[in-house]
Design an enzyme around this catalytic site. Structure first.
Site, PDB file in Angstrom:
ATOM      1  N   GLY A   1      43.052  40.010  46.169  1.00 57.29           N
ATOM      2  CA  GLY A   1      42.016  40.444  47.093  1.00 57.29           C
ATOM      3  C   GLY A   1      41.125  42.048  46.833  1.00 57.29           C
ATOM      4  O   GLY A   1      40.934  42.309  47.962  1.00 57.29           O
TER       5      GLY A   1
ATOM      6  N   ALA B   1      35.598  39.879  46.061  1.00 55.53           N
ATOM      7  CA  ALA B   1      35.285  39.317  44.971  1.00 55.53           C
ATOM      8  C   ALA B   1      36.584  37.635  46.399  1.00 55.53           C
ATOM      9  O   ALA B   1      36.190  36.861  46.698  1.00 55.53           O
ATOM     10  CB  ALA B   1      35.864  38.959  43.651  1.00 55.53           C
TER      11      ALA B   1
ATOM     12  N   SER C   1      48.622  40.807  45.531  1.00 57.46           N
ATOM     13  CA  SER C   1      49.027  41.665  44.464  1.00 57.46           C
ATOM     14  C   SER C   1      49.458  43.265  45.771  1.00 57.46           C
ATOM     15  O   SER C   1      48.949  43.145  45.429  1.00 57.46           O
ATOM     16  CB  SER C   1      49.669  42.076  43.569  1.00 57.46           C
TER      17      SER C   1
ATOM     18  N   ILE D   1      39.441  47.220  42.260  1.00 59.59           N
ATOM     19  CA  ILE D   1      39.443  48.278  41.265  1.00 59.59           C
ATOM     20  C   ILE D   1      38.710  49.155  42.796  1.00 59.59           C
ATOM     21  O   ILE D   1      38.574  50.679  41.528  1.00 59.59           O
ATOM     22  CB  ILE D   1      38.024  47.845  40.745  1.00 59.59           C
TER      23      ILE D   1
ATOM     24  N   LYS E   1      20.189  50.466  51.926  1.00 63.74           N
ATOM     25  CA  LYS E   1      19.590  50.353  50.407  1.00 63.74           C
ATOM     26  C   LYS E   1      17.697  49.708  50.224  1.00 63.74           C
ATOM     27  O   LYS E   1      17.685  48.994  51.060  1.00 63.74           O
ATOM     28  CB  LYS E   1      20.239  50.159  49.667  1.00 63.74           C
TER      29      LYS E   1
ATOM     30  N   VAL F   1      51.995  37.520  40.897  1.00 58.20           N
ATOM     31  CA  VAL F   1      52.190  36.127  40.098  1.00 58.20           C
ATOM     32  C   VAL F   1      52.520  36.842  38.633  1.00 58.20           C
ATOM     33  O   VAL F   1      52.270  37.754  38.436  1.00 58.20           O
ATOM     34  CB  VAL F   1      50.485  35.827  39.533  1.00 58.20           C
TER      35      VAL F   1
ATOM     36  N   THR G   1      24.495  44.486  40.832  1.00 61.68           N
ATOM     37  CA  THR G   1      24.141  43.351  40.486  1.00 61.68           C
ATOM     38  C   THR G   1      26.213  42.150  40.473  1.00 61.68           C
ATOM     39  O   THR G   1      25.985  41.049  40.798  1.00 61.68           O
ATOM     40  CB  THR G   1      24.274  42.413  39.141  1.00 61.68           C
TER      41      THR G   1
END
Ligand code: FAD
Length: 507
Positions: free
Chosen positions: A12, A15, A39, A45, A78, A185, A344
């Protein structure tokens, strides 16, 4: 098609939620049950706050107006990226990679012509910072939005709070019918090329027809696939770590509409202005600077108070060979990552999902499916490798001599034959346009982007013949034109304030 067809997205982060939204939207009239499982003990990140203009298409396709998502994510506009301290060539110590404006069409031609003349040994101005509207707008705290409508739109990207964007996308996905399950998982049940189910700590076995691996660098599902191969980019891109910090916005300063990516001693540091804070991060190679020294350099550069909390991250740079394997699609950091110099990653995420949705059929004979997967994987690899070339070009073209990092990045990094051919062509005053045209979509970045990089780093002969005064005059005319046009664009803050006004027309 079997009904209902089940899709399980594992992860989650940005992405996972981007995939959930695009899939729920595209399959809204099909009998598809989409679940996103994440989880609560393994975090996301927590970075990834700058985009390319491609992200505009993501919100557009979901029918989400800027006035809905931007205020919710403290987002800003931007216009491009500024690169100070990558080059030491006089006049090129800083340059700008602009997003394109149709207003640049004519003055852009002057830039292209000047670069050609300078490559041929004539002393004409050729720093892209002077020839496009984006740098003028962003450094003067303007939004890429005119006061009065123009017959065209300027290209622009966004900056946003990654945590808030994740929450926003979670809510829109859930509203579109995506089930959200919190669990971890612990195992993956495979049957040859296919995944049958994942085993979770609380909900036991969870089966699905299609799995989407958005589990981040862990690549929980993809990495256990038979024949899994990861193409490591670390001999081309040396950076493998980052230290990040968030600073409160200085309200006395104007709100810029650009990312600044400044070269430091063993890497570079981003500054991303949001509405309430500035996100900064030093991306470096731990072969050249230890984590605590990188942190000290970040703190010193930003004059951080001792109480400022920083976050250390490791990066795995490379890509898988097969993004779509059997009944599993990898999206996000699980499929690969090119360091964030050109912001990117989310473009690659969006592109992967969109292309998958175009290629995927619920019921298709295995052989036809296999062919599609092969074509799909080649296309995604091509995109990754094109972005890799562009990012690698920055390091190859740097002219810094002050640290081993910059010298090694220039001299020892392995680059593709394609990039080498482009550099040779540029240096020998060859037909760069012909070469770019021949490579077509494989080079991913446009002519303006490649020229901005090559010229912006000051890659020209050292000894130059003086140009006549008319060239200087033309350059000054371009600068006057851009400066004059600035006033036609709204102040960045005013444009953002407009988004929250109820009488504002949705974008
Ligand atoms: C330093 C840095 C700077 C970056 N800057 C940019 C940028 O400017 N622009 C840009 O586009 N991108 C940037 N990126 C990339 C961007 O951050 C990612 O592409 C984006 O956040 C997507 O990450 P993700 O969702 O793939 O993974 P993550 O955010 O890592 O999410 C992983 C998810 O998987 C779940 N998970 C993991 N293991 C399990 C398990 N066992 N069971 C259940 N769930 C599990 C986690 O709970 C989490 O929800 C940057 C990356 C780095 C490292």
């Amino acid at each position: 098609m079997k009904k209902p067809y089940s899709v399980l997205i594992v992860g989650g982060g940005t992405a996972g939620w981007m995939a959930a939204n695009l899939m729920a939207h595209r399959w809204r009239d099909s009998e598809v049950a989409i679940t996103l499982l994440e989880s609560d003990t393994i975090g996301t990140i927590g970075v990834g706050e700058g985009s390319t203009p491609y992200l505009k298409g993501f919100f557009k396709s979901l029918g989400i107006a800027e006035s809905e998502w931007m205020p919710a994510c403290n987002a800003t506009y931007k216009c491009g990226i500024r690169f100070p301290r990558w080059s030491t060539v006089p006049g090129y110590e800083s340059y700008y990679h602009p997003f394109f404006s149709p207003l640049d069409r004519e003055i852009g031609q002057v830039f292209f012509r000047n670069t050609g003349q300078r490559r041929g040994g004539l002393d004409v101005p050729a720093n892209p910072t002077d020839f496009f509207h984006a740098p003028y707008l962003s450094s003067n705290a303007r939004a890429p939005h005119p006061e009065k409508p123009l017959p065209f739109e300027l290209d622009y990207g966004y900056h946003f709070d990654a945590g808030l964007l994740g929450r926003f996308l979670r809510d829109t996905a859930k509203a579109a019918g995506v089930q959200h399950v919190i669990d971890t998982v612990s195992a993956v049940e495979r049957n040859a090329e296919r995944i049958d189910a994942v085993v979770t700590e609380k909900h036991g076995r969870v089966a699905a027809d299609l799995f989407v691996d958005c589990s981040g660098f862990r690549a929980l599902l993809l990495s256990g696939a038979p024949g899994y191969r990861f193409r490591d980019f670390s001999s081309t891109l040396f950076n493998n770590a980052a230290v990040t910090v968030q600073m409160e916005r200085d309200q006395s300063q104007p709100l810029l509409s650009e990312t600044i990516s400044e070269g430091l001693s063993s890497g570079w540091m981003w500054r991303i202005p949001l509405q309430n804070r500035t996100g900064c991060g030093y991306v470096y190679s731990d072969h050249f600077v230890a984590a605590n020294d990188a942190e000290a350099e970040l703190r010193k550069t930003l004059r951080l108070p001792e109480s400022a909390r920083v976050n250390h991250l490791k990066m795995k740079v490379g890509r898988v060979e097969q993004h779509w394997h059997g009944n599993c699609l990898g999206v996000g950091l699980s499929q690969g990552f090119i360091e964030p110099l050109e912001a990117t990653a989310l473009m690659l995420v969006q592109f992967t999902i969109e292309h998958f949705l175009d290629a995927f059929r619920f019921s298709e004979p295995e052989a036809a499916g296999e062919q599609k997967r092969t074509g799909f994987n080649e296309r995604i690899n091509q995109l990754f490798d094109g972005v890799l070339d562009y990012v690698a070009g920055h390091y190859r073209l740097n002219t810094r001599e002050d640290t081993a990092y910059w010298r090694t990045a220039r001299e020892d990094a392995i680059i593709s034959d394609r990039l080498q051919a482009l550099l040779d062509c540029w240096d020998n005053n060859g037909d760069v346009d012909g070469l770019l045209e021949q490579a077509g979509a494989e080079l991913v970045y446009s002519r303006a982007s490649w020229y901005s990089l090559l010229a912006g780093m000051g890659r020209f002969p050292v000894s130059l013949r003086p140009a006549d005064a008319a060239v200087q005059q033309e350059w000054e005319d371009v600068r006057r034109f851009c400066t004059g046009n600035q006033a036609r664009f709204r102040q960045h803050q005013a444009q953002l304030d407009m988004l929250t006004r109820t009488d504002h027309e949705p974008a």
